[in-house]
Design a protein around this motif. Structure first.
Motif, short mmCIF file in Angstrom:
data_model
loop_
_atom_site.label_atom_id
_atom_site.label_comp_id
_atom_site.label_asym_id
_atom_site.label_seq_id
_atom_site.Cartn_x
_atom_site.Cartn_y
_atom_site.Cartn_z
N VAL A 22 1.13 -1.19 -0.09
CA VAL A 22 -0.06 -0.22 -0.18
C VAL A 22 0.99 1.13 0.10
CG1 VAL A 22 -1.65 1.51 1.13
CG2 VAL A 22 -1.96 -0.87 1.65
N TYR A 24 2.09 4.93 0.53
CA TYR A 24 1.52 5.98 1.83
C TYR A 24 2.26 6.83 1.54
CZ TYR A 24 -0.23 7.53 6.38
OH TYR A 24 -0.97 8.37 6.86
N ARG A 209 -6.27 -2.98 3.34
CA ARG A 209 -4.98 -3.27 3.76
C ARG A 209 -4.42 -4.30 4.59
NH1 ARG A 209 -7.25 0.38 9.31
NH2 ARG A 209 -8.20 -1.91 10.03
N LYS A 212 -1.42 -6.47 4.14
CA LYS A 212 0.10 -5.86 3.54
C LYS A 212 0.45 -4.51 4.09
CE LYS A 212 -3.03 -5.76 -0.74
NZ LYS A 212 -4.42 -6.67 -0.30
N PHE A 214 2.83 -1.00 4.08
CA PHE A 214 2.97 0.33 3.57
C PHE A 214 4.47 0.48 3.57
CE2 PHE A 214 -1.15 -0.44 5.17
CZ PHE A 214 -2.01 0.48 5.20
N ALA A 234 -2.98 1.89 8.71
CA ALA A 234 -1.94 0.73 8.42
C ALA A 234 -2.55 -0.29 9.66
CB ALA A 234 -0.54 0.92 8.39
N SER A 237 -3.18 -5.08 9.47
CA SER A 237 -1.89 -4.86 8.34
C SER A 237 -1.48 -6.03 8.53
CB SER A 237 -1.70 -3.26 7.47
OG SER A 237 -0.76 -3.20 8.87
#
Length: 281
Positions: A22, A24, A209, A212, A214, A234, A237
């Motif tokens: 992900v 960010y 999320r 996942k 970040f 987050a 996650s």
């Protein structure tokens, strides 16, 4: 978390290929543009606000307090009008934004600044289905925390997001398409009261999320609001993440990265993105 730069880049590239990252994105990405027409960080934004409505000296450097001062003294619509004037300026994509738009349809991208650059880039990708979810301030809402927008800027029901290959999540709002802004003290008091129980974060974001990793790009974590949003978005996650941050860290930043198992990639942002682009193909 300690790791070598080469190992971190290899791990990120592998995760990107597996579509388990992900991105960010923070305002620091715009530091890669030498003549950027929009603010590149909170400090530049608060200077622009003060140039429009001068706040008292004791709060002049505090973004949320200056926004609150303008909202209280000049009305919320004045604050929104100033922000829209600032962020509607035409701005070229940074190397970070341009690279993100080429990735093979990440399920979720989080963008915490108020610009519309990623929206414009994703709109150019005709082969991809996508949409965005934007956070709202209390004065802009009728009780909901977010609104959902199709690529053409039309507002759609929350159910539409389940069919998007990529969700662009703008928790602080955006200049486009509707000028939603989460920025003043009162905005954040409301959200921060509920964010620990995840109420402001859309269920589809919470779902995507899961498991996942970040990847923080153009973000710093020296302010409590920055750390709170990053931590809560987050939440639940994976247990492994990365942040591209060059140079010295503050004590709060170092502690935040360590607590949340975020490996720091100590490279200039432009170089890190170039190397990731080459490694991930």
């Amino acid at each position: 978390m300690t790791t070598t730069t080469a190992d971190a880049l290899a791990d990120i590239a592998a995760a990107l290929q597996a579509r388990t990252v992900v991105p960010y994105v923070g305002p620091g990405c715009f530091a890669l543009l030498p003549d950027c027409p929009i603010p590149r960080n909170s400090e530049e934004l608060v200077q622009r606000l003060n140039a429009k409505v001068a706040a008292p000296g004791r709060i002049r450097s505090n973004l949320t307090a200056v926004a609150q001062y303008i909202e209280s003294r000049r009305h919320r619509k004045t604050l929104e009008s100033i922000l829209t004037e600032i962020f509607r300026a035409e701005v070229a994509p940074t190397p970070v934004h341009a690279w993100l738009a080429t990735l093979p349809a990440p399920e979720l991208i989080v963008d915490v600044w108020y610009d519309g650059v990623l929206e414009a880039l994703l709109s150019d990708r005709a082969e991809r289905t996508w949409g965005q979810i934007q956070g709202l301030s209390h004065p802009q809402s009728t009780g909901e925390w977010v609104r959902h927008y199709a690529p053409d800027g039309s507002e759609v029901r929350a159910e539409a997001a389940a069919g998007w290959q990529t969700i662009l999540y703008k928790p602080s709002g955006s200049v486009s398409p509707a000028g939603n802004y989460l920025i003043s003290d009162s905005d954040f008091v409301e959200v921060l009261t509920e964010i620990d129980i995840q109420s402001p974060i859309p269920p589809v974001v919470q779902q995507r999320r899961t498991a996942k990793h970040f990847l923080y790009l153009g973000c710093r974590f020296d302010a409590e609001i920055q750390r709170t949003f990053a931590r809560q978005i987050a939440k639940r996650s994976s247990d492994r993440h990365w942040a591209v941050i060059e140079g010295a860290l503050s004590k709060n930043e170092a502690r935040f990265l360590e607590l949340h198992n975020i490996a720091r990639v100590d490279l200039p942002l432009g170089e890190a993105v170039a190397r990731l682009g080459a490694a991930a193909g």
